[in-house]
Write an enzyme that holds these catalytic residues in place. Structure first.
Site, mmCIF file in Angstrom:
data_model
loop_
_atom_site.group_PDB
_atom_site.id
_atom_site.type_symbol
_atom_site.label_atom_id
_atom_site.label_comp_id
_atom_site.label_asym_id
_atom_site.label_seq_id
_atom_site.Cartn_x
_atom_site.Cartn_y
_atom_site.Cartn_z
ATOM 1 N N PHE A 172 9.070 -19.793 -12.102
ATOM 2 C CA PHE A 172 7.848 -20.593 -11.984
ATOM 3 C C PHE A 172 6.628 -19.727 -12.280
ATOM 4 O O PHE A 172 5.719 -20.138 -13.001
ATOM 5 C CB PHE A 172 7.713 -21.170 -10.572
ATOM 6 C CG PHE A 172 8.726 -22.227 -10.212
ATOM 7 C CD1 PHE A 172 9.694 -22.633 -11.117
ATOM 8 C CD2 PHE A 172 8.703 -22.822 -8.963
ATOM 9 C CE1 PHE A 172 10.629 -23.612 -10.777
ATOM 10 C CE2 PHE A 172 9.627 -23.797 -8.607
ATOM 11 C CZ PHE A 172 10.590 -24.191 -9.512
ATOM 12 N N HIS B 44 10.612 -17.205 -25.226
ATOM 13 C CA HIS B 44 11.513 -16.228 -25.842
ATOM 14 C C HIS B 44 11.346 -16.238 -27.362
ATOM 15 O O HIS B 44 11.267 -15.184 -27.998
ATOM 16 C CB HIS B 44 12.964 -16.520 -25.467
ATOM 17 C CG HIS B 44 13.392 -15.883 -24.197
ATOM 18 N ND1 HIS B 44 13.977 -14.640 -24.149
ATOM 19 C CD2 HIS B 44 13.296 -16.293 -22.913
ATOM 20 C CE1 HIS B 44 14.236 -14.310 -22.896
ATOM 21 N NE2 HIS B 44 13.832 -15.300 -22.120
ATOM 22 N N HIS C 170 18.013 -3.139 -12.846
ATOM 23 C CA HIS C 170 16.787 -3.026 -12.054
ATOM 24 C C HIS C 170 16.953 -3.703 -10.695
ATOM 25 O O HIS C 170 16.277 -3.340 -9.731
ATOM 26 C CB HIS C 170 15.587 -3.597 -12.821
ATOM 27 C CG HIS C 170 15.513 -5.089 -12.863
ATOM 28 N ND1 HIS C 170 16.098 -5.846 -13.845
ATOM 29 C CD2 HIS C 170 14.902 -5.965 -12.028
ATOM 30 C CE1 HIS C 170 15.853 -7.122 -13.624
ATOM 31 N NE2 HIS C 170 15.126 -7.226 -12.533
ATOM 32 N N ASP D 192 10.627 -17.126 -9.238
ATOM 33 C CA ASP D 192 10.396 -16.045 -10.197
ATOM 34 C C ASP D 192 10.058 -16.650 -11.554
ATOM 35 O O ASP D 192 9.069 -16.274 -12.203
ATOM 36 C CB ASP D 192 11.651 -15.171 -10.271
ATOM 37 C CG ASP D 192 11.511 -14.022 -11.267
ATOM 38 O OD1 ASP D 192 10.371 -13.587 -11.522
ATOM 39 O OD2 ASP D 192 12.538 -13.558 -11.798
ATOM 40 N N LEU E 137 3.848 -0.683 -9.914
ATOM 41 C CA LEU E 137 4.013 -1.906 -10.692
ATOM 42 C C LEU E 137 2.752 -2.267 -11.470
ATOM 43 O O LEU E 137 2.815 -3.040 -12.432
ATOM 44 C CB LEU E 137 4.413 -3.070 -9.768
ATOM 45 C CG LEU E 137 5.739 -2.909 -9.018
ATOM 46 C CD1 LEU E 137 6.020 -4.134 -8.157
ATOM 47 C CD2 LEU E 137 6.893 -2.667 -9.986
ATOM 48 N N ASP F 236 0.823 -1.215 0.000
ATOM 49 C CA ASP F 236 0.000 0.000 0.000
ATOM 50 C C ASP F 236 0.854 1.261 0.000
ATOM 51 O O ASP F 236 0.699 2.154 0.836
ATOM 52 C CB ASP F 236 -0.941 -0.013 1.212
ATOM 53 C CG ASP F 236 -2.018 -1.076 1.102
ATOM 54 O OD1 ASP F 236 -2.275 -1.541 -0.024
ATOM 55 O OD2 ASP F 236 -2.594 -1.450 2.139
#
Length: 467
Positions: A206, A259, A141, A204, A51, A44
């Protein structure tokens, strides 16, 4: 930055697992996801809510209309799977591994916050736009996520003990160059749950493999729950039952298929190239690259930057506006040709540039300029470059065994790949009338540089020439 005493820490850990104090959301991949109070404090905030305005697959939705899911829902998914993974290890090996509530909290928090520093347009911003405006300096990032985490804690006075915050940040960058092996000596296996730099198997992947496949309407026969149920820690390393070798291979093969068919789709790359050009032309006026200097400004940067450019009346943005208008009207950079780099040239292969193409032009009435050509150097692998990631994975025979061992491909099947990376060079013409000239220059480049027959792919323009 708030700090908790040991008694308060224990209380917060205890209440974190009481669902009377949790909120839940229904995720279309994992079902009900329960959000404990500490995590809601991070969610919050305007920094995390940003995002929602970052599409997970960048501009892929312009080719796959369903691919409009965001980094927000992906982050919730990774949070949930990270919790499931560490809690299963605790259930099966808790006493042996000494997994405690502190470990569970930090792993889940790392899963939640691992992408909070991500840039717009998937990886295009980081790997294609910034390198052209930062004069060689590096930015990632992952490193930005660390700055954003500190900023969120400070800006919103979130009470979290310093050790938990430190471990969370280490887990976020565990697979990157910013990871410190010194800090990962204790319970090393925990650092491989969210971002696995050892062999690439992490929650990540998965989440995004299943989520992206579903959003794009593609089938996915990779069953990550089989791995969650059967993984085991041996000598501080997450290992997998030997019979799950092909399940793990499906993980990497499905990622490579995504990809090839989605992330690196020829039209997706054409649109990305146009977005990059639009951002580059707008950068001097809007100072887009300056956003990366401070978290307090960075959270304001998201995919809506294109709409900002598109609707701004500033004359300085006209070239960028025109490019975005071309995207809207599907007047894209035209694909001319491509070739796959031969296996024996992969090791020393260097990215091809527009300059390489225009220098190969012969006997044409049109003189190409560097700004007429765009090149996409595509790399598709199984996460470890030209190496087989399965060679870095340890297996065990059954749950009674404490021995871990690698498995060679030829012990499983002779149908598994002999090469683990594809390099594809695609060339685009920025102007439709130059497609033929660019295509011929690219063929000349191949013949001159690689002394091989150019691998010509038919385009409508080439068919016309042969008629």
């Amino acid at each position: 930055m708030g700090a908790l005493c040991n008694h308060d820490k224990l209380s917060s850990f205890t209440s974190a697992h009481d669902r009377r104090f949790s909120k839940h959301v229904h995720d279309n991949v994992h079902g009900n996801i329960y959000l404990d109070p500490l995590f809601m404090k991070f969610i919050d905030t305007e920094e995390f809510q940003r995002l929602r305005d970052l599409k997970q697959l960048g501009v892929a939705h312009m080719v796959y209309p369903g691919a409009v899911h965001s980094r927000f829902e992906h982050s919730l998914g990774v949070y949930w799977l990270a919790g499931e993974a560490v809690q299963k290890l605790q259930a099966y090996q808790g006493l042996e591994l000494e997994i405690d509530p502190f470990d569970i909290q930090t792993v889940k928090l790392a899963g939640l916050l691992h992408d909070v520093g991500h840039g717009p347009f998937s990886h295009t911003f980081e790997h294609a736009f910034l390198p052209q405006v930062l004069n060689g300096s590096k930015w990632s990032h992952e490193e930005m996520s660390l700055k954003m985490i500190d900023h969120i804690v400070d800006e919103h006075n979130i009470e979290i003990d310093s050790e938990s915050l430190k471990k969370t940040k280490e887990m976020v960058v565990a697979s990157s160059e910013y990871a410190s092996s010194e800090s990962m000596k204790e319970k090393r296996f925990l650092y491989d749950i969210v971002a696995n730099g050892q062999n690439g198997i992490d929650v990540d992947k998965f989440d995004y493999i299943v989520r992206d496949s579903r959003a794009c309407g593609l089938g996915c026969n990779f069953e990550f729950r089989r791995l969650l149920e059967t993984m085991r820690v041996i000598d501080d390393e997450i290992c997998y039952r030997a019979k799950e070798y092909l399940t793990i291979h499906k993980l990497f093969a499905t990622r490579a298929d995504l990809h090839r068919t989605v992330y690196m789709h020829a039209k997706v790359k054409a649109i990305e190239l146009m977005v990059i050009d639009a951002l580059l032309k707008a950068n001097d006026h809007l100072k887009i690259s300056s956003y990366i200097d401070q978290p307090a400004e960075y959270w304001k940067l998201d995919d809506s930057i294109l709409k900002t450019i598109e609707t701004a009346p500033d004359q300085e943005l006209k070239e960028s506006r025109d490019l975005i208008l071309r995207i809207r009207r599907r007047d894209l950079y035209q694909f001319c040709n491509e070739f796959s780099v031969p296996k024996d040239r992969l090791e020393h292969f260097k990215d091809i540039t527009p300059q390489d193409i225009i220098c190969s032009q012969k006997n044409s009435s049109i003189t190409l300029k560097e700004d007429d050509v765009s090149v996409s150097n595509v790399r598709i692998n199984l996460t470890r470059g030209r190496n087989n990631p399965l060679e870095s994975i340890k297996f065990f025979k059954d749950f009674e065994s404490d021995e871990k061992f690698p498995i060679q491909d030829d012990r499983i099947s002779h149908l598994l790949p002999a090469c683990y990376e594809d390099r594809i060079v695609r060339v685009y013409s920025k102007k439709p009338e130059l497609v033929e000239a660019v295509s011929e220059a690219f063929e000349n480049f191949q013949l001159k540089t690689y002394r091989m027959k150019a691998q010509v792919h038919d385009t409508p323009e080439k068919k016309k020439r042969r008629r």
